[in-house]
Every structure is written in structure tokens, then in C-alpha cells.
Design an enzyme around this catalytic site. Structure first.
Site, PDB file in Angstrom:
ATOM      1  N   THR A 181      42.523  81.191 -55.521  1.00 30.16           N
ATOM      2  CA  THR A 181      42.253  80.891 -57.243  1.00 30.16           C
ATOM      3  C   THR A 181      41.073  81.884 -57.702  1.00 30.16           C
ATOM      4  O   THR A 181      40.086  82.352 -56.767  1.00 30.16           O
ATOM      5  CB  THR A 181      41.330  79.610 -57.321  1.00 30.16           C
ATOM      6  N   ARG A 209      51.759  68.542 -61.490  1.00 35.47           N
ATOM      7  CA  ARG A 209      50.257  68.168 -60.928  1.00 35.47           C
ATOM      8  C   ARG A 209      49.267  69.090 -61.872  1.00 35.47           C
ATOM      9  O   ARG A 209      49.456  70.344 -61.778  1.00 35.47           O
ATOM     10  CB  ARG A 209      50.361  68.606 -59.537  1.00 35.47           C
ATOM     11  N   VAL A 210      48.317  68.329 -62.185  1.00 36.54           N
ATOM     12  CA  VAL A 210      47.184  68.960 -62.771  1.00 36.54           C
ATOM     13  C   VAL A 210      46.056  68.945 -61.895  1.00 36.54           C
ATOM     14  O   VAL A 210      45.645  68.030 -61.375  1.00 36.54           O
ATOM     15  CB  VAL A 210      46.694  68.071 -64.114  1.00 36.54           C
ATOM     16  N   GLY A 211      45.373  70.179 -61.567  1.00 35.45           N
ATOM     17  CA  GLY A 211      44.268  70.383 -60.550  1.00 35.45           C
ATOM     18  C   GLY A 211      42.912  70.284 -61.342  1.00 35.45           C
ATOM     19  O   GLY A 211      42.768  70.136 -62.291  1.00 35.45           O
ATOM     20  N   ASP A 212      42.107  70.502 -60.464  1.00 35.58           N
ATOM     21  CA  ASP A 212      40.633  70.694 -61.151  1.00 35.58           C
ATOM     22  C   ASP A 212      40.281  71.815 -62.028  1.00 35.58           C
ATOM     23  O   ASP A 212      39.411  71.611 -63.014  1.00 35.58           O
ATOM     24  CB  ASP A 212      39.641  70.977 -59.568  1.00 35.58           C
ATOM     25  N   THR A 232      36.539  77.156 -56.383  1.00 34.44           N
ATOM     26  CA  THR A 232      37.636  77.123 -55.860  1.00 34.44           C
ATOM     27  C   THR A 232      37.448  76.163 -54.529  1.00 34.44           C
ATOM     28  O   THR A 232      36.791  75.905 -54.095  1.00 34.44           O
ATOM     29  CB  THR A 232      37.767  78.767 -55.416  1.00 34.44           C
ATOM     30  N   GLY A 233      38.911  75.754 -54.289  1.00 36.27           N
ATOM     31  CA  GLY A 233      38.878  75.011 -52.995  1.00 36.27           C
ATOM     32  C   GLY A 233      40.088  73.891 -53.447  1.00 36.27           C
ATOM     33  O   GLY A 233      40.833  74.060 -54.305  1.00 36.27           O
ATOM     34  N   GLU A 234      40.206  72.817 -52.476  1.00 33.13           N
ATOM     35  CA  GLU A 234      41.043  71.853 -52.779  1.00 33.13           C
ATOM     36  C   GLU A 234      40.927  71.113 -53.702  1.00 33.13           C
ATOM     37  O   GLU A 234      39.872  70.247 -53.846  1.00 33.13           O
ATOM     38  CB  GLU A 234      40.969  70.934 -51.238  1.00 33.13           C
ATOM     39  N   GLY A 235      41.662  71.225 -54.778  1.00 38.81           N
ATOM     40  CA  GLY A 235      41.601  70.789 -56.149  1.00 38.81           C
ATOM     41  C   GLY A 235      41.096  69.240 -56.294  1.00 38.81           C
ATOM     42  O   GLY A 235      40.432  68.638 -56.988  1.00 38.81           O
TER      43      GLY A 235
HETATM   44  N1  ASN Z   1      43.281  77.875 -54.875  1.00 34.48           N
HETATM   45  C1  ASN Z   1      42.365  76.969 -55.341  1.00 34.48           C
HETATM   46  O1  ASN Z   1      41.180  77.030 -55.430  1.00 34.48           O
HETATM   47  C2  ASN Z   1      43.115  75.776 -55.635  1.00 34.48           C
HETATM   48  C3  ASN Z   1      42.863  75.090 -57.006  1.00 34.48           C
HETATM   49  N2  ASN Z   1      41.280  74.455 -57.081  1.00 34.48           N
HETATM   50  C4  ASN Z   1      43.521  73.766 -57.252  1.00 34.48           C
HETATM   51  O2  ASN Z   1      43.405  72.737 -56.557  1.00 34.48           O
HETATM   52  O3  ASN Z   1      44.551  73.606 -58.187  1.00 34.48           O
END
Ligand code: ASN
Length: 324
Positions: A181, A209-212, A232-235
Site C-alpha cells: 500500500t 471487500r472494503v479495507g481500512d 499500511t498493514g492488515e486492513g
Molecule cells: N497493503 C496494505 O497495507 C493493505 C491495506 N491496508 C488493506 O488492508 O487494504
């Protein structure tokens, strides 16, 4: 009173403007390290040149993120990861710390630069987030360029998608390795603060799917009174702890950008098992880059100096006018 105020103005002019960008928390395969690092440095130079002209913090973060979306080494715009159906669906957000104005798009397709569409949502609608087909219709009504969905797909993204279709695959774990990201935070010479984040999301995610990244307070937040964050990271983990706003909350309680980021990232890890990274600025131009993943490509520009790094504790500097 008077001297204090003057001192403060001097300090502001010294530390501002500033721009910090990231190219995603995770592990970057050896063969992609050099280009990932070069990309964030090019993006910070591009955004910083806006700040040195008449550009605002918002102009700078959108420019930096646009450059990263156009670079296929990141999971945003061109090069985004694919959903379970093998298609690109992207999320992006911008926030303007002057008015707490924000715009976002989620699960959007056929757009090369979702961050620019997010800015249009902020500037031209009374809403904060448009999703899927509605976001596409809005883009068309604004004359925003549409590109074939296929044109955003790289061979690398297709290879990773196929690999994770296997019955025993673990796409979340696989992606914890390679996030990609992109995001940026900035304070301009006037003291205005902005953030922007853009992503293709999580590898082989469900369609829709909608992420963070599309969610205010999770994938970004900017407030002139406190600072700005782009994560950034696991949404799903980021959303559970509303990571961006949590960091600003700690700063409101008097923590530095660095201490606030560390505390929130540790909380996310301990409470929901999520790894990630953030870039943070405060109104005085103090900035911080922190991550709980193995690597995060990042770069910053301030006082004609380019700062950059990849591993924890790594911090190189050079004059911004010197060649790479
Ligand atoms: N690559 C990422 O950081 C993933 C992003 N935060 C998401 O979960 O959509």
C-alpha cells in the site's frame, strides 16, 4: 508571551514544509528492493517540489501518491493485488486537516489514480466515501479518465493471485510478507496538514471487500490541530483499532509522533495480532516512520534534505538536489 510567539513562528518556518511517504509495510523480495526504495524517493521529490512551489499539503500528498500508483512495484493503482476473481478493486482516501474534509473511494475499478478520484469526492460531493459502481458513475460524470481493468494488472500480480488460489494457500499470511500500500502525510509552509493513502487491498480478497484505506480514522486521518497519519498493514486489524485516529489520540494526550505510533502499533499487535506501519507528522513538522513488519520502504523531505530507509532503525540522508 510575545517572545514565545515569535519563537514559535521561527520554529515553524524552519521545520516546514515537510512530506513523508511510505510504500507499504511487509517484506520486499530481494529483486524488488532497489526499485521499491527508488520509487518512494521519486515520489517524495515529486511531492516536495509541489510544497516548494505554491502547492498545499493536499497537493503534495496527492502528487506523491499518484506517482506511487503509477509505479507497478506497489500495491496501488497499476500493480494492485487481485481479488478472488482475478480483478483489481482499489481503495483510496484523502483528508484535509484544515476543515477535517475528507474523500474516499472503495472497491473502485478501471481507474489509474484512485487517490485523485478520492480528492474529487472530497471537493465535489457532500459525501465522504463512494463505492464500486457508484464511484465509477461519479468518475464518469466528472470526466475522470476510465482505463481498461486489465491495464492495471501486472504479471507479478497475476502470478501471486494464481498461487493463492490453491486449496492450501493462505493469502493473508502470504500478504503479511508483501503489503505494498502507498501513502503520504505533509505539512505545508502555512501549517496546513494533509494525508493520502491508496491500495489494491489484500491479496485474493472477496469481491466487494472494503479495507481500512477507504475508512476515515483507519486508513488515514489529518487534523491541523494534532497531525496526520497514513497507515499500511492488515486492513481488518487496522480497522479494529482505528489505527490512524488512535495515534492522533495518543498525540492529543501529549505523546510525540514516534511514541504515539509505537504505542498504537504495539496495541494492534497485542490486541488483534495485526502488523503494520505508519508515517506520522505533527503541526510543528516533527515526523516519524514506525512499523512492526520486517520492512517498509519510506522517504521524507524537509529542509532540502532527503531522508530514507527500509529496515527498522535504518535512516539515510542526502541533499535532495543530489542525484540518487
Ligand atoms: N497493503 C496494505 O497495507 C493493505 C491495506 N491496508 C488493506 O488492508 O487494504
Amino acid at each position: 508571551m510575545c517572545w514565545c510567539r515569535e519563537l514559535n513562528v521561527d520554529r515553524l518556518s524552519d521545520m516546514l514544509p515537510v512530506l513523508v511517504v511510505h510504500g507499504g509495510a511487509g517484506f520486499i523480495p530481494k529483486e524488488r528492493v532497489q526499485l521499491s526504495c527508488a520509487g518512494v524517493q521519486a515520489a517524495v521529490r515529486g511531492g516536495y517540489s509541489k510544497l516548494q512551489g505554491q502547492g498545499s499539503a493536499m497537493d503534495a500528498v496527492v502528487e506523491a501518491v499518484t506517482l506511487l500508483e503509477n509505479d507497478h512495484h506497489y500495491n496501488a493503482g497499476l500493480g494492485s493485488v487481485l481479488n478472488a476473481k482475478g480483478e483489481v478493486e482499489m481503495d483510496a482516501i484523502v483528508m484535509d486537516g484544515r476543515y477535517l474534509a475528507s474523500g474516499a473511494v472503495s472497491a473502485v475499478r478501471k481507474v489509474a489514480n484512485p487517490v485523485q478520484l478520492a480528492r474529487l469526492v472530497m471537493d465535489k460531493t457532500s459525501h465522504l466515501c463512494l463505492t464500486g459502481e457508484g464511484a465509477s458513475q461519479f468518475a464518469r460524470s466528472m470526466g475522470f479518465p476510465e482505463v481498461p481493468g486489465e491495464s492495471l494488472i501486472t504479471e507479478y500480480a497475476r502470478m501471486r493471485w494464481k498461487k493463492n488460489l490453491a486449496a492450501d494457500a493462505n493469502p493473508v499470511e502470504c500478504q503479511m510478507g508483501k503489503m505494498g500500500t502507498v501513502g503520504a502525510v505533509a505539512v505545508d509552509a502555512e501549517g496546513n496538514i494533509a494525508c493520502a493513502t491508496s491500495t489494491g487491498g489484500m491479496l485474493n480478497k472477496m469481491e466487494g471487500r472494503v479495507g481500512d484505506t477507504a475508512c476515515i480514522g483507519c486508513g488515514g486521518y489529518a487534523d491541523n490541530r494534532v497531525g496526520a497519519v497514513s497507515p499500511t498493514g492488515e486492513g481488518e486489524a487496522i480497522m479494529k483499532v482505528t489505527l490512524a485516529r488512535l495515534i492522533l489520540f495518543h498525540m492529543e494526550q501529549g505523546r510525540s509522533a514516534e511514541a504515539a505510533a509505537d504505542e498504537a502499533l504495539a496495541y494492534m499487535k497485542e490486541r488483534v495480532g495485526g502488523l503494520g506501519g505508519v508515517v506520522v507528522v505533527d503541526p510543528q513538522g516533527e515526523w516519524s516512520v514506525r512499523f512492526s513488519s520486517l520492512q517498509m520502504a519510506w522517504a521524507a523531505a524537509q529542509q532540502q534534505t532527503l531522508h530514507y530507509g527500509l529496515y527498522t532503525g535504518e535512516h539515510f540522508t542526502q541533499n535532495i538536489d543530489d542525484p540518487y
